[in-house]
Design a protein around this motif. Sequence first.
Motif, PDB file in Angstrom:
ATOM      1  N   PHE A  52      67.304  72.226  14.695  1.00 53.44           N
ATOM      2  CA  PHE A  52      65.895  72.201  15.102  1.00 53.44           C
ATOM      3  C   PHE A  52      65.638  73.276  16.168  1.00 53.44           C
ATOM      4  CE2 PHE A  52      67.368  67.877  14.149  1.00 53.44           C
ATOM      5  CZ  PHE A  52      66.526  67.524  13.107  1.00 53.44           C
ATOM      6  N   PRO A  53      65.847  74.557  15.834  1.00 59.50           N
ATOM      7  CA  PRO A  53      65.778  75.594  16.869  1.00 59.50           C
ATOM      8  C   PRO A  53      64.401  75.781  17.496  1.00 59.50           C
ATOM      9  CG  PRO A  53      65.944  76.589  14.700  1.00 59.50           C
ATOM     10  CD  PRO A  53      66.153  75.108  14.517  1.00 59.50           C
ATOM     11  N   ILE A  54      63.352  75.653  16.715  1.00 56.08           N
ATOM     12  CA  ILE A  54      62.015  75.853  17.282  1.00 56.08           C
ATOM     13  C   ILE A  54      61.683  74.710  18.231  1.00 56.08           C
ATOM     14  CG2 ILE A  54      59.544  76.032  16.757  1.00 56.08           C
ATOM     15  CD1 ILE A  54      60.378  77.439  14.134  1.00 56.08           C
ATOM     16  N   LEU A  55      61.922  73.495  17.791  1.00 58.75           N
ATOM     17  CA  LEU A  55      61.643  72.331  18.628  1.00 58.75           C
ATOM     18  C   LEU A  55      62.394  72.395  19.951  1.00 58.75           C
ATOM     19  CD1 LEU A  55      60.543  69.489  19.179  1.00 58.75           C
ATOM     20  CD2 LEU A  55      62.484  68.606  17.881  1.00 58.75           C
ATOM     21  N   PHE A  56      63.691  72.626  19.892  1.00 66.14           N
ATOM     22  CA  PHE A  56      64.469  72.646  21.123  1.00 66.14           C
ATOM     23  C   PHE A  56      64.169  73.877  21.967  1.00 66.14           C
ATOM     24  CE2 PHE A  56      66.592  69.222  19.037  1.00 66.14           C
ATOM     25  CZ  PHE A  56      67.021  68.411  20.074  1.00 66.14           C
ATOM     26  N   GLY A  57      63.799  74.984  21.319  1.00 65.48           N
ATOM     27  CA  GLY A  57      63.395  76.169  22.069  1.00 65.48           C
ATOM     28  C   GLY A  57      62.100  75.950  22.827  1.00 65.48           C
TER      29      GLY A  57
ATOM     30  N   ARG B 109      60.261  84.668  26.623  1.00 64.80           N
ATOM     31  CA  ARG B 109      60.988  85.808  26.041  1.00 64.80           C
ATOM     32  C   ARG B 109      62.401  85.387  25.630  1.00 64.80           C
ATOM     33  NH1 ARG B 109      60.674  91.107  25.427  1.00 64.80           N
ATOM     34  NH2 ARG B 109      58.805  91.302  26.682  1.00 64.80           N
ATOM     35  N   GLU B 110      63.094  84.658  26.489  1.00 64.30           N
ATOM     36  CA  GLU B 110      64.445  84.198  26.150  1.00 64.30           C
ATOM     37  C   GLU B 110      64.426  83.279  24.926  1.00 64.30           C
ATOM     38  OE1 GLU B 110      66.540  84.078  30.554  1.00 64.30           O
ATOM     39  OE2 GLU B 110      65.201  82.434  29.947  1.00 64.30           O
ATOM     40  N   GLY B 111      63.435  82.394  24.861  1.00 62.25           N
ATOM     41  CA  GLY B 111      63.323  81.503  23.716  1.00 62.25           C
ATOM     42  C   GLY B 111      63.120  82.276  22.427  1.00 62.25           C
ATOM     43  N   LEU B 112      62.260  83.270  22.459  1.00 65.38           N
ATOM     44  CA  LEU B 112      62.006  84.097  21.279  1.00 65.38           C
ATOM     45  C   LEU B 112      63.258  84.885  20.897  1.00 65.38           C
ATOM     46  CD1 LEU B 112      60.101  85.243  19.139  1.00 65.38           C
ATOM     47  CD2 LEU B 112      59.423  86.970  20.812  1.00 65.38           C
ATOM     48  N   GLU B 113      63.922  85.468  21.883  1.00 68.26           N
ATOM     49  CA  GLU B 113      65.125  86.251  21.595  1.00 68.26           C
ATOM     50  C   GLU B 113      66.216  85.375  20.987  1.00 68.26           C
ATOM     51  OE1 GLU B 113      65.928  88.112  25.363  1.00 68.26           O
ATOM     52  OE2 GLU B 113      64.483  89.719  24.981  1.00 68.26           O
ATOM     53  N   ARG B 114      66.379  84.167  21.491  1.00 66.59           N
ATOM     54  CA  ARG B 114      67.379  83.255  20.914  1.00 66.59           C
ATOM     55  C   ARG B 114      67.023  82.889  19.482  1.00 66.59           C
ATOM     56  NH1 ARG B 114      69.609  78.862  25.282  1.00 66.59           N
ATOM     57  NH2 ARG B 114      70.372  80.383  26.792  1.00 66.59           N
ATOM     58  N   LEU B 115      65.766  82.623  19.238  1.00 67.56           N
ATOM     59  CA  LEU B 115      65.336  82.261  17.890  1.00 67.56           C
ATOM     60  C   LEU B 115      65.547  83.428  16.922  1.00 67.56           C
ATOM     61  CD1 LEU B 115      64.025  80.101  16.091  1.00 67.56           C
ATOM     62  CD2 LEU B 115      61.816  81.057  16.733  1.00 67.56           C
ATOM     63  N   MET B 116      65.176  84.620  17.343  1.00 67.76           N
ATOM     64  CA  MET B 116      65.292  85.785  16.466  1.00 67.76           C
ATOM     65  C   MET B 116      66.749  86.211  16.254  1.00 67.76           C
ATOM     66  SD  MET B 116      62.259  86.151  15.540  1.00 67.76           S
ATOM     67  CE  MET B 116      62.370  87.648  14.605  1.00 67.76           C
ATOM     68  N   ALA B 117      67.635  85.817  17.152  1.00 72.75           N
ATOM     69  CA  ALA B 117      69.053  86.173  17.029  1.00 72.75           C
ATOM     70  C   ALA B 117      69.820  85.206  16.125  1.00 72.75           C
ATOM     71  CB  ALA B 117      69.703  86.204  18.413  1.00 72.75           C
ATOM     72  N   MET B 118      69.193  84.120  15.750  1.00 72.35           N
ATOM     73  CA  MET B 118      69.877  83.149  14.894  1.00 72.35           C
ATOM     74  C   MET B 118      70.083  83.725  13.502  1.00 72.35           C
ATOM     75  SD  MET B 118      68.238  79.489  15.896  1.00 72.35           S
ATOM     76  CE  MET B 118      69.513  78.649  14.974  1.00 72.35           C
ATOM     77  N   PRO B 119      71.231  83.425  12.893  1.00 69.81           N
ATOM     78  CA  PRO B 119      71.448  83.914  11.530  1.00 69.81           C
ATOM     79  C   PRO B 119      70.490  83.248  10.552  1.00 69.81           C
ATOM     80  CG  PRO B 119      73.232  82.451  12.218  1.00 69.81           C
ATOM     81  CD  PRO B 119      72.330  82.650  13.401  1.00 69.81           C
ATOM     82  N   LEU B 120      70.106  83.994   9.541  1.00 67.78           N
ATOM     83  CA  LEU B 120      69.246  83.432   8.507  1.00 67.78           C
ATOM     84  C   LEU B 120      70.036  82.407   7.718  1.00 67.78           C
ATOM     85  CD1 LEU B 120      67.495  86.636   7.143  1.00 67.78           C
ATOM     86  CD2 LEU B 120      66.569  84.947   8.723  1.00 67.78           C
ATOM     87  N   ARG B 121      69.352  81.356   7.286  1.00 69.98           N
ATOM     88  CA  ARG B 121      70.010  80.347   6.471  1.00 69.98           C
ATOM     89  C   ARG B 121      68.984  79.694   5.574  1.00 69.98           C
ATOM     90  NH1 ARG B 121      69.275  75.006   8.371  1.00 69.98           N
ATOM     91  NH2 ARG B 121      68.302  74.921  10.398  1.00 69.98           N
ATOM     92  N   VAL B 122      69.459  79.118   4.496  1.00 67.60           N
ATOM     93  CA  VAL B 122      68.600  78.388   3.586  1.00 67.60           C
ATOM     94  C   VAL B 122      68.309  77.033   4.221  1.00 67.60           C
ATOM     95  CG1 VAL B 122      68.443  77.332   1.306  1.00 67.60           C
ATOM     96  CG2 VAL B 122      69.543  79.552   1.584  1.00 67.60           C
ATOM     97  N   GLU B 123      67.057  76.655   4.229  1.00 70.25           N
ATOM     98  CA  GLU B 123      66.703  75.359   4.790  1.00 70.25           C
ATOM     99  C   GLU B 123      66.810  74.291   3.714  1.00 70.25           C
ATOM    100  OE1 GLU B 123      63.465  75.020   7.387  1.00 70.25           O
ATOM    101  OE2 GLU B 123      63.687  77.049   8.173  1.00 70.25           O
TER     102      GLU B 123
END
Length: 96
Positions: free
Chosen positions: A60-65, A77-91
């Motif tokens: 739940f990266p958006i919720l916890f971010g 900015r840190e929240g956005l950078e962490r979210l954008m640095a996450m590897p892509l995955r199939v939901e």
Amino acid sequence: GTCFGPLSRNRQVGIRLGRGEKLEDILSSTSEVAEGVATARAITALVNSKVRGYRKDLKFPILFGVAAILDGQLSPREGLERLMAMPLRVEDFHSS
């Protein structure tokens, strides 16, 4: 809906957080309720109490971010950078 409109209370909170204002100052400067603040915290608490696993922030990266930004643990900015640095995955919407 008004979530993207200029009158959205939640959007205004987000804009002001992005400008560097503190959440406490934002909330104390208005009589209107940005229900997303309490909702993000309540859902985070619910997930923490009901979902098994130790890396819920990965599921739940958006919720916890958002909750970390609201709680002052991350800057927007840190929240956005962490979210954008996450590897892509199939939901997977079908697993519990």
